[in-house]
Design an enzyme around this catalytic site. Structure first.
Site, PDB file in Angstrom:
ATOM      1  N   LYS A 174       0.893  -1.208   0.061  1.00  0.00           N
ATOM      2  CA  LYS A 174      -0.143   0.086   0.151  1.00  0.00           C
ATOM      3  C   LYS A 174       0.948   1.413  -0.049  1.00  0.00           C
ATOM      4  O   LYS A 174       1.657   1.510   1.088  1.00  0.00           O
ATOM      5  CB  LYS A 174      -0.914  -0.044   1.356  1.00  0.00           C
ATOM      6  CG  LYS A 174      -2.137   0.529   1.108  1.00  0.00           C
ATOM      7  CD  LYS A 174      -2.155   2.014   0.767  1.00  0.00           C
ATOM      8  CE  LYS A 174      -2.202   2.820   2.227  1.00  0.00           C
ATOM      9  NZ  LYS A 174      -1.725   4.464   1.799  1.00  0.00           N
ATOM     10  N   VAL A 231      -1.665   5.317  14.323  1.00  0.00           N
ATOM     11  CA  VAL A 231      -2.296   4.747  13.270  1.00  0.00           C
ATOM     12  C   VAL A 231      -1.386   3.179  13.548  1.00  0.00           C
ATOM     13  O   VAL A 231      -2.298   2.127  13.423  1.00  0.00           O
ATOM     14  CB  VAL A 231      -1.719   4.943  11.847  1.00  0.00           C
ATOM     15  CG1 VAL A 231      -2.065   3.948  10.669  1.00  0.00           C
ATOM     16  CG2 VAL A 231      -2.224   6.274  11.342  1.00  0.00           C
ATOM     17  N   GLY A 232      -0.230   2.990  13.995  1.00  0.00           N
ATOM     18  CA  GLY A 232       0.182   1.724  14.506  1.00  0.00           C
ATOM     19  C   GLY A 232      -0.449   1.066  15.377  1.00  0.00           C
ATOM     20  O   GLY A 232      -0.883  -0.010  15.496  1.00  0.00           O
ATOM     21  N   GLU A 249       7.006  -0.044  12.743  1.00  0.00           N
ATOM     22  CA  GLU A 249       8.079   0.808  12.822  1.00  0.00           C
ATOM     23  C   GLU A 249       7.427   2.376  13.102  1.00  0.00           C
ATOM     24  O   GLU A 249       6.943   2.714  12.075  1.00  0.00           O
ATOM     25  CB  GLU A 249       9.052   0.786  11.473  1.00  0.00           C
ATOM     26  CG  GLU A 249       9.512  -0.734  11.365  1.00  0.00           C
ATOM     27  CD  GLU A 249      10.913  -0.812  12.166  1.00  0.00           C
ATOM     28  OE1 GLU A 249      11.239   0.172  12.977  1.00  0.00           O
ATOM     29  OE2 GLU A 249      11.265  -2.042  12.220  1.00  0.00           O
ATOM     30  N   CYS A 283      11.801   9.703  11.119  1.00  0.00           N
ATOM     31  CA  CYS A 283      11.609   9.000  12.327  1.00  0.00           C
ATOM     32  C   CYS A 283      12.606   9.023  13.286  1.00  0.00           C
ATOM     33  O   CYS A 283      12.607   9.233  14.679  1.00  0.00           O
ATOM     34  CB  CYS A 283      11.087   7.450  12.220  1.00  0.00           C
ATOM     35  SG  CYS A 283      12.481   6.526  11.426  1.00  0.00           S
ATOM     36  N   GLU A 382       5.909  13.790  18.609  1.00  0.00           N
ATOM     37  CA  GLU A 382       6.713  14.063  17.560  1.00  0.00           C
ATOM     38  C   GLU A 382       5.971  14.866  16.614  1.00  0.00           C
ATOM     39  O   GLU A 382       4.912  14.749  16.523  1.00  0.00           O
ATOM     40  CB  GLU A 382       6.645  12.686  16.625  1.00  0.00           C
ATOM     41  CG  GLU A 382       7.356  12.479  15.511  1.00  0.00           C
ATOM     42  CD  GLU A 382       7.387  11.221  14.756  1.00  0.00           C
ATOM     43  OE1 GLU A 382       6.286  10.880  14.540  1.00  0.00           O
ATOM     44  OE2 GLU A 382       8.434  10.581  14.389  1.00  0.00           O
TER      45      GLU A 382
END
Ligand code: NAD
Length: 485
Positions: A174, A231-232, A249, A283, A382
């Site tokens: 995706k 979202v993770g 990740e 990240c 973040e």
């Protein structure tokens, strides 16, 4: 001229008539670059079916042969490196030299995992039972659903696709809504260099529609996701319910500690690169800079001067480009404004476009912020932009406490000339990657990368550790007769 990108299923473009389309605009000047489908559940199901259909044949190809195909693909990537870098640069707004570096990294990843086809080592084991011998083998999991962001689009794709393929899985990728042409170019080149049929499928669309459908599909045995922690968490809930393999990740708020015995010029150089390269959209970005009191004022002055000297733009040699899109720019500027209201001091930056960049560009000037309290939102959450907070500490113990004070734990760095200090810190900081006298930089193809806490779920990619994400271990034992027959 804008380009219409279509899903790539079974090594062919599969237009999805009637499916709404998403537009990708240039982060540099707002031009329409491309459109892509917001792929529906039915589109996703088609892509997964294609991967299921290709699985038996692909997993029967020996790992060495799979490696040879990946070597062939790497050679094609080398030939097309300049074209690919131009696409990456245009879609992300990063200066071309950074895009070239990223393409080079993707090729190295291909080479590394192609070589793993000759290894895919497992183990032989002893047994307590006379005549019994045991060994483990690695087997593919099945269909790998790979979901990536656009900050380093070709590196992110390579990072997941090559280990998934070498382990014998077929892939449904995706792509990011922000870099569809990078994924399209990658898939077509893979096909042209012999990775054919439904071995590598690419679907386009939003996370809410297309990403959700891919994660929910029970035929997808392993999902590997790189993206935000929020979202993770959602993906982990779905994968937990259906007990699928998951690699996450996620985000970081990475500390860089500068001790009072550090080489100041070097520390300033690496602090600026860590905080601002790729417009802070890493990240591993060094977004919290923790400096000992004795050198704080000198360091601050030098870093602010360095931040002010950085050039913004998409031209070759520029230090940083825009952030990914206007929404991201607005989020970052709002966070800086809130910090200002909460008593923070904006030392430099804090604004949108420098005057010589297009008004429709998503630029954020390199920003350094001094916070009245380490708990301020801007020092904890973040931002994924060129913004770093500066923190004054008395000693290394305080620096470590502060370094470990967010929910994340991806990377960390320390600058010191004292090996004992470096070692003490490296072993205590909660981070999956620790660097001494360099930046909060990421990984190389053969090095495991991943984080503690809210930066992931404990997996490591790439390195040989990625093979554990994409393969099932099977233990095979024989009981042989001890008498001669
Ligand atoms: P994001 O989480 O918004 O999106 C990432 C990808 O997930 C996109 O392709 C998106 O379409 C998809 N997605 C969104 N919602 C989804 C859902 N509900 N189900 C399935 N897929 C969904 O992240 P972003 O803003 O594009 O990227 C920035 C984030 O990525 C930052 O947090 C950054 O730290 C992280 N990141 C982590 C690493 C790492 O290796 N740890 C590397 C790069 C970026």
């Amino acid at each position: 001229m804008s380009i219409d990108v279509h899903n790539w299923i079974g090594a062919a473009e599969r237009p999805s008539p009637g499916t709404p389309r998403i537009e990708r605009h240039s982060p540099h000047d707002g031009r329409l670059l491309s459109t892509m489908p917001d792929s529906s559940v039915a589109d996703v199901e088609r892509a997964v079916q294609s991967a299921v259909d290709a699985l038996t044949a692909w997993s029967a190809v020996t790992p060495v042969q799979r490696g040879n195909l990946i070597y062939g693909f790497a050679a094609a990537l080398r030939r097309e490196a300049e074209t690919l870098a131009a696409i990456v640069a245009e879609e992300t707004g990063k200066p071309i030299q950074d895009a070239r570096g990223e393409v080079g990294g993707a090729i190295q990843l291909a080479d590394f995992f192609a070589g793993e086809g000759m290894r895919l080592y497992a183990r032989t084991l002893t047994s307590g039972m006379p005549g019994k011998t045991s060994h483990t083998v690695r087997q593919p999991i099945g269909v790998a659903g790979l979901i990536v962001p656009a900050n380093t689009p070709i590196a992110n794709i390579a990072w997941k696709t090559f280990p998934a393929l070498i382990c014998g899985n077929t892939v449904v990728l995706k792509a990011s809504e922000d870099a569809p042409r990078t994924a399209d170019f990658f898939a077509k080149l893979a096909s042209a260099s012999g990775i054919v049929g439904g071995v590598l499928n690419v679907i386009y669309g939003s996370g809410a529609t297309t990403g959700t459908a891919l994660v929910a599909d029970a035929r997808v045995g392993v999902v590997s996701f790189t993206g935000s922690t929020g979202v993770g968490r959602k993906i982990a809930e779905v994968m937990g319910r259906r007990l699928g393999r998951l690699s996450l990740e996620l985000g970081g708020k990475n500390p860089m500690v500068v001790c009072d015995d550090a080489d100041l010029d070097r520390a300033v150089h690496w602090a600026a690169l860590s905080a601002f390269s790729n417009a802070g959209q890493r990240c591993a970005a060094g977004s919290r800079i923790i400096v000992m009191d004795a050198i704080y004022d000198r360091f601050r002055e030098a870093l602010v001067a360095r931040a002010r000297s950085l050039t913004l733009g998409v031209h070759e040699g520029a230090d940083l480009g825009p952030v990914m899109h206007k929404r991201q720019q607005a989020t970052i500027l709002a966070a800086i404004a809130r910090a200002n209201d909460d008593g923070a001091t904006i030392l430099c930056g804090g604004s949108s476009a420098p005057t010589d960049q297009p008004a429709d560009g998503a630029y954020v000037a390199p920003t350094l912020v001094e916070v009245p309290s380490h708990d301020l939102d801007i020092a904890q959450r973040e931002l994924f932009g060129p913004v770093a907070t500066l923190h004054r500490v008395g000693d290394l113990a305080e620096a470590l406490e502060l370094a470990n004070s967010t929910e994340y734990g991806l990377t960390a760095a320390i600058h010191t000339r004292d090996v004992d200090r470096a070692n003490w810190f490296a072993h205590r900081v909660r981070a999956g990657v620790v660097n001494v006298n360099i930046g909060t930089y990421g990984s190389e193809p053969h090095m495991p990368f991943g984080g503690f806490g809210a930066s992931g779920n404990g997996t490591r990619e790439p390195g040989v550790e990625a093979l554990d994400v994409y393969s099932e271990l099977k233990n095979i034992s024989f009981l042989t007769r001890s008498e001669l027959i």
